[in-house]
Design a protein around this motif. Structure first.
Motif, PDB file in Angstrom:
ATOM      1  N   GLU A 120      49.652  10.133  11.542  1.00 30.15           N
ATOM      2  CA  GLU A 120      48.404  10.788  11.133  1.00 30.15           C
ATOM      3  C   GLU A 120      47.991  11.874  12.131  1.00 30.15           C
ATOM      4  N   VAL A 121      48.183  11.607  13.411  1.00 32.57           N
ATOM      5  CA  VAL A 121      47.837  12.602  14.427  1.00 32.57           C
ATOM      6  C   VAL A 121      48.753  13.825  14.300  1.00 32.57           C
ATOM      7  N   ILE A 122      50.046  13.595  14.113  1.00 32.05           N
ATOM      8  CA  ILE A 122      50.967  14.728  13.954  1.00 32.05           C
ATOM      9  C   ILE A 122      50.567  15.554  12.728  1.00 32.05           C
ATOM     10  N   ASN A 123      50.209  14.865  11.649  1.00 29.78           N
ATOM     11  CA  ASN A 123      49.779  15.559  10.426  1.00 29.78           C
ATOM     12  C   ASN A 123      48.559  16.449  10.695  1.00 29.78           C
ATOM     13  N   GLU A 124      47.592  15.872  11.436  1.00 30.41           N
ATOM     14  CA  GLU A 124      46.356  16.603  11.753  1.00 30.41           C
ATOM     15  C   GLU A 124      46.641  17.834  12.623  1.00 30.41           C
ATOM     16  N   LEU A 125      47.434  17.621  13.688  1.00 29.71           N
ATOM     17  CA  LEU A 125      47.720  18.721  14.610  1.00 29.71           C
ATOM     18  C   LEU A 125      48.550  19.806  13.919  1.00 29.71           C
ATOM     19  N   ALA A 126      49.462  19.392  13.039  1.00 28.95           N
ATOM     20  CA  ALA A 126      50.274  20.369  12.306  1.00 28.95           C
ATOM     21  C   ALA A 126      49.382  21.163  11.349  1.00 28.95           C
ATOM     22  N   ALA A 127      48.448  20.469  10.707  1.00 22.78           N
ATOM     23  CA  ALA A 127      47.530  21.143   9.772  1.00 22.78           C
ATOM     24  C   ALA A 127      46.728  22.221  10.503  1.00 22.78           C
ATOM     25  N   ALA A 128      46.277  21.894  11.727  1.00 18.65           N
ATOM     26  CA  ALA A 128      45.478  22.848  12.505  1.00 18.65           C
ATOM     27  C   ALA A 128      46.264  24.123  12.795  1.00 18.65           C
ATOM     28  N   LYS A 131      51.171  24.289   9.917  1.00 18.61           N
ATOM     29  CA  LYS A 131      52.607  24.002   9.889  1.00 18.61           C
ATOM     30  C   LYS A 131      52.892  22.676   9.196  1.00 18.61           C
ATOM     31  N   VAL A 132      54.164  22.480   8.865  1.00 19.37           N
ATOM     32  CA  VAL A 132      54.602  21.186   8.345  1.00 19.37           C
ATOM     33  C   VAL A 132      55.627  20.629   9.329  1.00 19.37           C
TER      34      VAL A 132
END
Ligand SMILES: *Cc1c(COP(=O)(O)O)cnc(C)c1O
Length: 385
Positions: A120-128, A131-132
């Motif tokens: 979930e953290v990777i998803n959040e940081l990538a969204a910021a 990126k995917v």
């Protein structure tokens, strides 16, 4: 037989230091490539945590291996050494936000994810960053390895990875998040493994998991089986290059890859252990009540494996051809565990003699500390001496 060292060149260098035989490193890399390239789907990464000396890294990058990192600092070291980010994977049970961001900024090949909160953290940081992130799940296969208890990682009781029973849940979870893409499964059962049966057990487990995924029509781009191949610490001269043929053939025979799947490896120790030696100088020969001590200027701050894992390293007096005597080889640190070997035979040692502690290229220099305000050991290569 002793290893061959440029002892005259060593004379002016401050001890202790690490010495890397680059011809042996390159021969080892050639052997890896010769065997791995027989199998079209195989991709070999180097586990940087074993040794991040810049010259060692450069030689490994020149041989075309990818990199397996376990920290943001390692990702940066690899980028500096010229590894293409498309060949960098990043594993670790506790990735900090800034480390994940380094991975995202460099568009690395894959994050090996060890929990849903991390996903979930990777998803959040990538969204910021818009990126995917490509992610693989590190599964804990509950496969024991016949190695030291402190370096097994694939048992259910270890802190690493996600339980196999949660595999489908985490894959489904990734499907709901728009800034991560599930691409692979990752495993790593431990280190210093010499019994190919342990790797076979891992293959069997992965085959079962893949059958399970097939039933749900879930396709996995790649399988990553980690590292763990051991080296012969007893015979660094006779068996200086590990049996890569047996290792890669085990996976080729036992692991049932699906069409188009690639199989990734993350070898650390097997790549760099034998090319490195810790060179130390004899300070004093002390005759105790019951034994003789060879007191050297290296301590567990320079090489911690004997103190940490009761690891064996072959030790040679490279300054003496005199008949052997029996010694405990000990360092100067004020801890009883600061012992490299007990009751071993060395060519008779004198103050000033250089001692080589062999097979120290992996988990040696990189684990050095400054305890007792000691300076970190330098690393020299055969290319420069
Ligand atoms: C340490 C580690 C490796 C390398 O292990 P070796 O025994 O040095 O080959 C590979 N993959 C992961 C995830 C690791 O933590």
């Amino acid at each position: 037989m002793k290893g061959t060292f440029p002892v005259e060149r060593f004379a002016s260098l401050r001890t202790p230091f690490y010495y890397y035989n680059m011809d042996l490193l390159r021969a080892t890399l050639d052997a890896i490539n010769a065997e791995a390239r027989k199998h079209e789907a195989f991709v070999v990464h180097y586990a940087v945590k074993a040794n991040a000396n810049p010259q060692v890294l450069r030689a490994i990058r020149q041989a075309g291996l990818g990199a397996d990192c376990v920290s943001g600092g390692e990702i940066e070291a690899c980028v500096r050494a010229g590894f293409p980010s498309s060949k960098i994977v990043y594993a670790g049970v506790g990735k900090s936000d800034w480390e994940i961001n380094i991975g995202l900024d460099n568009d690395i090949f894959c994050f090996n994810v060890e929990s849903i909160p991390e996903l979930e953290v990777i998803n959040e940081l990538a969204a910021a960053k818009g990126k995917v992130a490509r992610v693989a799940f590190r599964l804990n296969p509950n496969v024991g390895a016949h190695t030291h208890a402190n370096i097994t990682t694939g048992l259910a009781e270890n802190k690493f990875g996600i339980a196999m029973s949660d595999m489908e849940t985490v894959i489904a979870e990734a499907g709901k998040l728009s800034n991560v893409k599930f691409v692979g499964l990752h495993f790593h059962i431990g280190s210093q493994i010499l019994d190919m049966g342990d790797f076979q057990a891992l293959c069997n487990r992965i085959n079962d998991l893949q059958d399970q995924l097939d039933r749900h029509y879930i396709h996995v781009e790649h399988i990553n089986v980690g590292g763990g191949l051991g080296v012969d610490y007893q015979h660094p001269n006779r068996l200086s290059i590990p049996d890569f043929k047996a290792y890669f053939d085990t996976y080729a025979r036992r692991l049932k890859l699906r069409p188009g799947q690639t199989l990734h490896f993350e070898l650390g120790r097997a790549v760099v252990a034998q090319c490195g030696s810790l060179i130390t100088r004899t300070l004093y020969i002390k005759k105790g009540a019951v034994k003789k001590f060879c007191i050297v200027d290296a301590g567990f701050t320079d090489l911690i494996r004997p103190a940490l894992y009761q690891a064996y390293h072959k030790i040679e007096n490279i300054s003496s051809d005199e008949p052997t005597d029996t010694y405990d080889v000990v360092g100067p640190i004020c801890e009883s565990t600061d012992v490299f070997a007990k009751q071993i035979d060395l060519n008779q040692a004198h103050r000033g003699d250089l001692i080589a502690i062999r097979s120290a290229g992996a988990y040696g220099e990189i684990m050095a500390s400054q305890y007792n305000c000691r300076p970190l050991p330098k690393g020299y290569t055969s290319d420069e001496l």
